[in-house]
Design a protein around this motif. Structure first.
Motif, short mmCIF file in Angstrom:
data_model
loop_
_atom_site.label_atom_id
_atom_site.label_comp_id
_atom_site.label_asym_id
_atom_site.label_seq_id
_atom_site.Cartn_x
_atom_site.Cartn_y
_atom_site.Cartn_z
N CYS A 224 0.84 -1.19 0.00
CA CYS A 224 0.00 0.00 0.00
C CYS A 224 0.88 1.25 0.00
O CYS A 224 0.65 2.19 -0.77
N GLY A 225 1.89 1.26 0.86
CA GLY A 225 2.83 2.38 0.88
C GLY A 225 3.57 2.51 -0.42
O GLY A 225 3.83 3.62 -0.91
N SER A 346 -3.91 -3.98 -2.33
CA SER A 346 -3.15 -2.84 -1.82
C SER A 346 -2.94 -1.79 -2.90
O SER A 346 -2.83 -0.59 -2.60
N ALA A 347 -2.87 -2.21 -4.17
CA ALA A 347 -2.71 -1.25 -5.27
C ALA A 347 -3.90 -0.31 -5.33
O ALA A 347 -3.75 0.92 -5.46
N GLY A 348 -5.10 -0.89 -5.21
CA GLY A 348 -6.30 -0.05 -5.23
C GLY A 348 -6.42 0.83 -4.01
O GLY A 348 -6.72 2.03 -4.11
N ILE A 349 -6.14 0.26 -2.84
CA ILE A 349 -6.25 1.02 -1.60
C ILE A 349 -5.20 2.13 -1.54
O ILE A 349 -5.49 3.27 -1.14
N GLY A 350 -3.98 1.80 -1.93
CA GLY A 350 -2.91 2.80 -1.89
C GLY A 350 -3.19 3.97 -2.80
O GLY A 350 -3.01 5.13 -2.41
N SER A 370 2.52 6.78 3.29
CA SER A 370 3.40 5.65 3.03
C SER A 370 4.24 5.30 4.25
O SER A 370 4.41 4.11 4.58
N SER A 371 4.76 6.30 4.94
CA SER A 371 5.58 6.03 6.12
C SER A 371 4.77 5.32 7.20
O SER A 371 5.26 4.40 7.86
#
Length: 402
Positions: A224-225, A346-350, A370-371
């Motif tokens: 996600c980050g 995670s690609a969609g959520i990020g 991201s951190s």
């Protein structure tokens, strides 16, 4: 049901590279629209937001395919399944290149999602059957390093080629990559008959394995980050650092090269200490993200931190895919499917959370997100993740389920 792969002095490395090209071609095709979004939308007479749904459609069906492919193809030779999925890449890219409207485009992207989720989720299990036990981390490093590198490269490559040959020919380029991958798979892969038994409840059985579900959560946080920072790296460089045009391309090139260099060290790190490799990169990535939040207006430290971001993320796909294979050695296809589903989710959520924060606080705020996700990923590893070893029999066999 357990099956075993006999160690052999002769590993099928050509098959590993064929798998790498197959996954890389799928990842390139998935993210190509990001680089040609504007001309594609203009040509089809739709908004850029509508054109962007082509990526969403691929991600959604990649998740569904990754979770179901092991069960749906349980009776078929794994080589034939991979060839079929490779053919879907060629067909889907051809449809995208020739599409007259959005519905036709989305249909092609759905086919791509099925191919992507299915192929990628099976890669770990197939790799285990192609190389001896001690070579598994190296094989996974090649495959998943190639996949991640291609995902990063796709958008700038699509943008560059789109300016030269047009967006439709960019998708024909993706189809050509698929043709090469199909031929290489056909030539290099041995016959891989299905072994063991896959049931609908296998996913639930895998999720019950100690620390597996927390592991998926940590994977989702880590990626996600990654996707949040990568998606909004260009506007960050434009608005915060003041770069434009070729200067941004140079930074992206440095980022890609540093990632590639990082993959060269990933295998050794995983072999030496898998648990530390699951934990430490997320901490370093979080520190770099915080640094970018404060140094964005100063060119040199900003570029250096971006280069470190590329290099330090490289061990993450390798370490987690290795952990997946070790944690569920009897169900590697199903476990691999869950891994791919977590990454695609995670690609969609990020991208979604990154977009919301971008609208509120600008591109620098995205690196704060991201951190946070990387810190929490490291915390999950520290508190909940165990790193089991492969079950060897007389140091001559690897127990797996394929």
């Amino acid at each position: 049901m357990k099956t075993s792969f006999e160690k052999s002095d002769k590993a099928h490395w050509s098959g590993i590279w064929a798998l790498t090209l197959g996954v890389s071609g799928l990842m390139i095709a998935e993210f190509l629209p990001a680089g040609v979004l504007t001309p594609m939308a203009s040509d089809l007479g739709i908004t850029e937001g509508m054109a962007g749904q082509s990526v969403t459609a691929t991600s959604v069906f990649a998740v569904l395919s990754s979770l179901s492919i092991a069960y749906l193809t349980r009776k078929y030779n794994r080589k034939d399944v991979l060839l079929l999925l490779s053919a879907l890449l060629i067909i889907s890219s051809g449809i995208a290149a020739l599409t007259p409207n959005l519905p036709f485009l989305l249909f092609g992207r759905v086919l791509l999602g099925i191919a992507l989720g299915g192929f990628w989720s099976m890669a770990t299990a197939i790799a285990i059957r192609l190389v001896p036990t001690e070579s598994v981390p190296k094989a996974l490093s090649i495959i998943f390093g190639g996949a991640s590198f291609s995902a990063v490269l796709a958008a700038p490559l699509g943008s560059y080629l789109g300016n030269i040959i047009g967006w439709r020919n960019v998708f024909l380029f993706a189809a050509a990559v698929g043709v090469i991958g199909f031929i290489w798979l056909f030539i290099s892969l041995p016959s891989l008959k299905p072994k063991g038994e896959v049931k609908l409840r296998t996913i639930l059985d895998v999720l019950k394995i100690p620390s597996f579900t927390p592991g998926l959560f940590a994977i989702t946080l880590a990626f996600c980050g990654r996707f949040a920072s990568i998606t909004y790296l260009r506007p960050f460089l434009e608005q915060k650092t003041g770069l434009e045009g070729n200067s941004i391309s140079v930074v992206f090139l440095a980022f890609d090269l540093s990632y590639f260099i990082g993959t060269l060290f990933a295998t050794g790190m995983v072999k030496k200490n898998l648990r530390l490799t699951l934990f430490l990169p997320s901490i370093v990535l979080a520190i770099c993200s915080i640094g970018l939040f404060f140094s964005g207006k100063i060119l040199v430290p900003t570029v250096l931190l971006i280069v470190v971001l590329g290099a330090v993320f490289a061990p993450i796909p390798v370490s987690w895919s290795t952990w997946i294979a070790k944690t569920a050695p009897e169900n590697t296809e199903t476990a691999g499917g869950l891994y791919v589903a977590a990454v695609q989710f995670s690609a969609g959520i990020g991208a979604m959370l990154g977009g919301a924060i971008f609208d509120v606080s600008g591109p620098a705020g995205v690196f704060s997100l991201s951190s946070i996700t990387w810190i929490f990923s490291a915390i999950v590893v520290l508190l909940f993740i165990k790193t089991p070893k492969y079950q060897n029999r007389g140091n001559e066999q690897l127990s797996i389920h394929v």
